[in-house]
Scaffold this motif. Structure first.
Motif, PDB file in Angstrom:
ATOM      1  N   LYS A 181      39.596 -59.579 -61.357  1.00 26.08           N
ATOM      2  CA  LYS A 181      39.440 -58.299 -60.661  1.00 26.08           C
ATOM      3  C   LYS A 181      40.763 -57.849 -60.045  1.00 26.08           C
ATOM      4  N   ASN A 182      41.541 -58.791 -59.536  1.00 25.80           N
ATOM      5  CA  ASN A 182      42.858 -58.456 -58.998  1.00 25.80           C
ATOM      6  C   ASN A 182      43.745 -57.840 -60.067  1.00 25.80           C
ATOM      7  N   ILE A 183      43.723 -58.440 -61.249  1.00 22.92           N
ATOM      8  CA  ILE A 183      44.570 -57.967 -62.346  1.00 22.92           C
ATOM      9  C   ILE A 183      44.160 -56.561 -62.780  1.00 22.92           C
ATOM     10  N   LYS A 184      42.881 -56.308 -62.830  1.00 23.09           N
ATOM     11  CA  LYS A 184      42.426 -54.966 -63.216  1.00 23.09           C
ATOM     12  C   LYS A 184      42.881 -53.919 -62.193  1.00 23.09           C
ATOM     13  N   ILE A 185      42.777 -54.264 -60.913  1.00 24.19           N
ATOM     14  CA  ILE A 185      43.248 -53.359 -59.864  1.00 24.19           C
ATOM     15  C   ILE A 185      44.749 -53.124 -60.014  1.00 24.19           C
ATOM     16  N   ALA A 186      45.495 -54.197 -60.245  1.00 25.14           N
ATOM     17  CA  ALA A 186      46.956 -54.089 -60.389  1.00 25.14           C
ATOM     18  C   ALA A 186      47.326 -53.217 -61.582  1.00 25.14           C
ATOM     19  N   GLN A 187      46.653 -53.400 -62.701  1.00 24.51           N
ATOM     20  CA  GLN A 187      46.950 -52.609 -63.899  1.00 24.51           C
ATOM     21  C   GLN A 187      46.670 -51.130 -63.677  1.00 24.51           C
ATOM     22  N   LEU A 188      45.539 -50.848 -63.045  1.00 25.61           N
ATOM     23  CA  LEU A 188      45.170 -49.451 -62.789  1.00 25.61           C
ATOM     24  C   LEU A 188      46.182 -48.772 -61.878  1.00 25.61           C
ATOM     25  N   HIS A 189      46.569 -49.459 -60.817  1.00 29.34           N
ATOM     26  CA  HIS A 189      47.480 -48.847 -59.852  1.00 29.34           C
ATOM     27  C   HIS A 189      48.885 -48.694 -60.426  1.00 29.34           C
TER      28      HIS A 189
ATOM     29  N   LEU B 125      49.653 -45.705 -62.709  1.00 32.11           N
ATOM     30  CA  LEU B 125      49.759 -44.358 -62.143  1.00 32.11           C
ATOM     31  C   LEU B 125      51.200 -43.891 -62.011  1.00 32.11           C
ATOM     32  N   ASP B 126      52.158 -44.820 -62.117  1.00 30.28           N
ATOM     33  CA  ASP B 126      53.580 -44.497 -61.936  1.00 30.28           C
ATOM     34  C   ASP B 126      54.366 -44.982 -63.154  1.00 30.28           C
ATOM     35  N   PRO B 127      55.089 -44.078 -63.829  1.00 30.53           N
ATOM     36  CA  PRO B 127      55.885 -44.499 -65.001  1.00 30.53           C
ATOM     37  C   PRO B 127      56.880 -45.603 -64.672  1.00 30.53           C
ATOM     38  N   ALA B 128      57.335 -45.678 -63.425  1.00 31.44           N
ATOM     39  CA  ALA B 128      58.316 -46.700 -63.046  1.00 31.44           C
ATOM     40  C   ALA B 128      57.711 -48.095 -62.994  1.00 31.44           C
ATOM     41  N   THR B 129      56.379 -48.166 -62.889  1.00 33.99           N
ATOM     42  CA  THR B 129      55.722 -49.472 -62.788  1.00 33.99           C
ATOM     43  C   THR B 129      54.744 -49.747 -63.929  1.00 33.99           C
ATOM     44  N   SER B 130      54.549 -48.777 -64.790  1.00 34.00           N
ATOM     45  CA  SER B 130      53.552 -48.929 -65.863  1.00 34.00           C
ATOM     46  C   SER B 130      53.933 -49.986 -66.882  1.00 34.00           C
ATOM     47  N   SER B 131      55.195 -50.396 -66.889  1.00 33.88           N
ATOM     48  CA  SER B 131      55.642 -51.396 -67.871  1.00 33.88           C
ATOM     49  C   SER B 131      55.413 -52.830 -67.393  1.00 33.88           C
TER      50      SER B 131
END
Length: 296
Positions: A145-153, A156-162
């Motif tokens: 569940k933590n990982i899913k939250i982290a991926q979703l958040h 939201l930002d191109p700087a962190t989507s990678s």
């Protein structure tokens, strides 16, 4: 003569009575000692099956954090202390990594070119700023569940989507042969089952001349009163039961554990909370919260 005969007959009668009454007790006592002797003899052992790779997980700790996973990015929720502390943690990490890897700490992306793994990343509140500083970040956590939250958040930002987020453990990354320039484990080691084995995994994930950063809480009476009594029961910053005082490590213990794992601690600092400003700052006071930087 007749008196002697009568006496002998009486003795025989008494013997029969005693034998009848106490023979069951004698038999039971005999069986007890036979059984005891047998149990002390070496017994043939069943063939041992190959054991699964050791894990540092505490399942009750996983359940505890899974229950509040939805609140990772709520700056006023259970993880508020981490959100408030995060800039100070990041300042220490940025300074230490730039100094070790000879990077310019004043550049826009001072960690560019570094591969960093955030072990026990939770919702990604450390992974994201590390990525914004230019690092190639992998965040791992045993709670799906933590990982899913982290991926979703992060998405939201191109700087962190990678950022690569994986529901896995440090031990499994070691099995996969993964290595990183720097390994982060902030506020994690106090929640694992075996700190020594956990640190061995962190060391195995670190490249030669790489860096390892660990932050945790000191096992001191001051830490008990502030990090548990005050933070969990009085101020209600954290859910009750978040921390167990017996699971904390002293700075000396952490240094020794890391040394045995092949990591030399080169720098250590404390975090001090200012109740007036509501912020944290770096300090020489390591009596409660502290962070250690080591190299392999």
């Amino acid at each position: 003569m007749s008196m002697a005969f009568n006496h002998l007959r009486n003795l025989n009668r008494i013997h029969r009575i005693l034998h009848h009454r106490f023979q069951p007790l004698l038999n039971a006592t005999t069986r007890f000692f036979i059984d005891a002797a047998a149990s002390s003899m070496p017994q043939p052992q069943p063939k041992q099956q190959p054991s699964a790779p050791s894990s540092s997980l505490k399942h009750n700790e996983l359940a505890k954090f899974a229950a509040i996973a939805d609140t990772w990015w709520d700056s006023e929720g259970p993880f508020k202390p981490l959100h408030v502390m995060n800039p100070t943690r990041l300042a220490f990490i940025r300074s230490a990594l730039c100094r070790h890897f000879k990077k310019d700490p004043y550049s826009a992306k001072p960690l560019e070119g570094l591969k960093i793994v955030d072990v026990g990343c939770g919702g990604g509140i450390l992974s994201e700023p590390l990525a914004r500083l230019g690092a190639t970040v992998t965040g791992v956590d045993a709670v799906e569940k933590n990982i899913k939250i982290a991926q979703l958040h992060a998405g939201l930002d191109p700087a962190t989507s990678s950022i690569e987020f994986c529901c896995t453990t440090a031990e499994k990354l070691v099995e996969e042969g993964r290595t990183f320039d720097a390994v982060m484990a902030l506020e994690v080691i106090e929640h694992v089952a075996d700190p020594a084995e956990f640190c061995k995994s962190l060391s195995a994930l670190t490249v030669p001349d790489g860096a390892t950063v660990i932050s945790t809480i000191n096992r001191s009476m001051r830490a008990y009163t502030t990090a548990i009594v005050a933070a969990e029961y009085i101020l209600r910053w954290l859910p009750r039961g978040t921390h167990q005082w017996s699971s904390f490590l002293t700075p000396e213990e952490l240094v020794l554990i890391l040394q045995r794992a092949g990591i030399n601690v080169e720098e250590m600092a404390g975090f001090v909370y200012n109740p007036v400003t509501g912020g944290w700052s770096l300090s020489d006071d390591i009596s409660v919260n502290f962070i250690a930087f080591g190299t392999k």
